[in-house]
Design a protein around this motif. Sequence first.
Motif, mmCIF file in Angstrom:
data_model
loop_
_atom_site.group_PDB
_atom_site.id
_atom_site.type_symbol
_atom_site.label_atom_id
_atom_site.label_comp_id
_atom_site.label_asym_id
_atom_site.label_seq_id
_atom_site.Cartn_x
_atom_site.Cartn_y
_atom_site.Cartn_z
ATOM 1 N N LYS A 193 0.804 -1.338 -0.043
ATOM 2 C CA LYS A 193 -0.141 -0.126 0.045
ATOM 3 C C LYS A 193 0.896 1.171 -0.002
ATOM 4 C CE LYS A 193 -4.028 2.036 0.713
ATOM 5 N NZ LYS A 193 -4.825 2.312 -0.444
ATOM 6 N N THR A 194 1.859 1.192 0.755
ATOM 7 C CA THR A 194 2.839 2.455 0.881
ATOM 8 C C THR A 194 3.489 2.634 -0.544
ATOM 9 O OG1 THR A 194 3.409 2.168 3.281
ATOM 10 C CG2 THR A 194 4.953 3.389 1.937
ATOM 11 N N MET A 251 2.175 1.655 -3.303
ATOM 12 C CA MET A 251 1.513 2.016 -4.375
ATOM 13 C C MET A 251 0.544 3.342 -4.206
ATOM 14 S SD MET A 251 -0.203 -1.707 -4.541
ATOM 15 C CE MET A 251 -1.612 -1.340 -5.680
ATOM 16 N N THR A 252 0.875 4.052 -3.190
ATOM 17 C CA THR A 252 -0.015 5.313 -2.616
ATOM 18 C C THR A 252 0.887 6.249 -3.518
ATOM 19 O OG1 THR A 252 -0.954 4.188 -0.798
ATOM 20 C CG2 THR A 252 -0.730 6.830 -0.952
ATOM 21 N N GLN A 253 0.372 7.397 -4.047
ATOM 22 C CA GLN A 253 1.004 8.541 -4.606
ATOM 23 C C GLN A 253 0.944 9.596 -3.441
ATOM 24 O OE1 GLN A 253 2.415 9.887 -7.268
ATOM 25 N NE2 GLN A 253 2.559 11.693 -6.228
ATOM 26 N N ARG A 254 2.080 9.864 -3.149
ATOM 27 C CA ARG A 254 2.514 10.803 -1.775
ATOM 28 C C ARG A 254 1.831 12.073 -1.912
ATOM 29 N NH1 ARG A 254 8.623 10.824 0.649
ATOM 30 N NH2 ARG A 254 8.016 10.673 2.542
ATOM 31 N N TYR A 255 1.374 12.574 -1.026
ATOM 32 C CA TYR A 255 0.800 14.014 -1.010
ATOM 33 C C TYR A 255 -0.608 14.050 -1.730
ATOM 34 C CZ TYR A 255 5.786 14.930 -0.349
ATOM 35 O OH TYR A 255 6.975 14.920 -0.015
ATOM 36 N N ALA A 256 -1.021 13.083 -2.337
ATOM 37 C CA ALA A 256 -2.333 13.110 -2.906
ATOM 38 C C ALA A 256 -3.517 12.811 -1.990
ATOM 39 C CB ALA A 256 -2.464 11.974 -4.104
ATOM 40 N N HIS A 257 -3.428 12.372 -0.847
ATOM 41 C CA HIS A 257 -4.547 12.049 0.172
ATOM 42 C C HIS A 257 -4.356 12.599 1.476
ATOM 43 C CE1 HIS A 257 -5.282 8.973 -2.770
ATOM 44 N NE2 HIS A 257 -4.151 8.648 -2.869
ATOM 45 N N GLU A 258 -5.341 13.686 1.631
ATOM 46 C CA GLU A 258 -5.270 14.406 3.012
ATOM 47 C C GLU A 258 -5.184 13.560 3.891
ATOM 48 O OE1 GLU A 258 -7.963 17.680 3.133
ATOM 49 O OE2 GLU A 258 -7.339 18.311 1.004
ATOM 50 N N GLY A 259 -5.924 12.410 4.140
ATOM 51 C CA GLY A 259 -6.076 11.299 5.178
ATOM 52 C C GLY A 259 -4.634 10.804 5.668
ATOM 53 N N GLU A 299 12.717 7.525 -3.103
ATOM 54 C CA GLU A 299 11.416 7.475 -2.463
ATOM 55 C C GLU A 299 11.003 6.452 -1.758
ATOM 56 O OE1 GLU A 299 8.647 9.879 -3.039
ATOM 57 O OE2 GLU A 299 10.120 11.596 -3.511
ATOM 58 N N ILE A 300 11.124 4.976 -2.759
ATOM 59 C CA ILE A 300 10.751 3.709 -1.843
ATOM 60 C C ILE A 300 11.467 3.432 -0.724
ATOM 61 C CG2 ILE A 300 10.693 1.314 -2.381
ATOM 62 C CD1 ILE A 300 10.225 1.925 -5.458
ATOM 63 N N GLU A 301 12.534 3.692 -0.714
ATOM 64 C CA GLU A 301 13.458 3.363 0.786
ATOM 65 C C GLU A 301 12.819 4.253 1.923
ATOM 66 O OE1 GLU A 301 17.407 4.101 -0.428
ATOM 67 O OE2 GLU A 301 17.764 2.131 -1.171
ATOM 68 N N GLU A 302 12.737 5.522 1.355
ATOM 69 C CA GLU A 302 12.206 6.493 2.560
ATOM 70 C C GLU A 302 10.863 6.093 3.014
ATOM 71 O OE1 GLU A 302 12.388 10.498 0.902
ATOM 72 O OE2 GLU A 302 14.681 10.502 1.051
ATOM 73 N N ALA A 303 10.056 5.852 2.301
ATOM 74 C CA ALA A 303 8.558 5.500 2.362
ATOM 75 C C ALA A 303 8.586 4.392 3.592
ATOM 76 C CB ALA A 303 7.755 5.455 1.391
#
Length: 165
Positions: free
Chosen positions: A74-75, A77-85, A113-117
């Motif tokens: 999920k992490t 596959m999720t576009q960062r900053y796109a979801h306020e939740g 990005e992947i490593e950090e997330a």
Amino acid sequence: MPDNLFPEEYDNDEEYLDDEENEGTDEENTEEDEDAGYKPSIFFDFDTGDFVTLHDGKLKEASGFEAWVQWCYKTIMTQRYAHEGYSTDIGIDYESALQADSREEAESILQREIEEALMADPSERTLYVGNITFQWEADHCLVTVQVQGIDGDTEITTSFKSEVG
């Protein structure tokens, strides 16, 4: 009850307890131990985009390790900053990465990005993000990531729609 809740004078004669005595009650320590590591969750099917239900209509439970693996998917596959939740630690900015001028630049951005997330896991279950490979096709990029957790390893494979030439 004292007349003044905020005394102006400080009593220097108070004795303070040792650090061992300030660690909390046994009940508080037990709660902290339960919070450590993997926690079970509800099993999610990424193909259907819904939770998995059993034949009797109940939701299928994922083990703690399975829940962590699903969190990793999920992490990524999720576009960062796109979801306020979600906090800004959740997801990767794959849309910007895939708009890079070259595949090498896109891979470098995606790897960081992947490593950090994955290392930003709030439950600290992720110990190490290993080898990340990229396989470019005409319209997508297949990404495979080796991830080491506190009780085992997993391999995450996902793809992103590609615009990089």
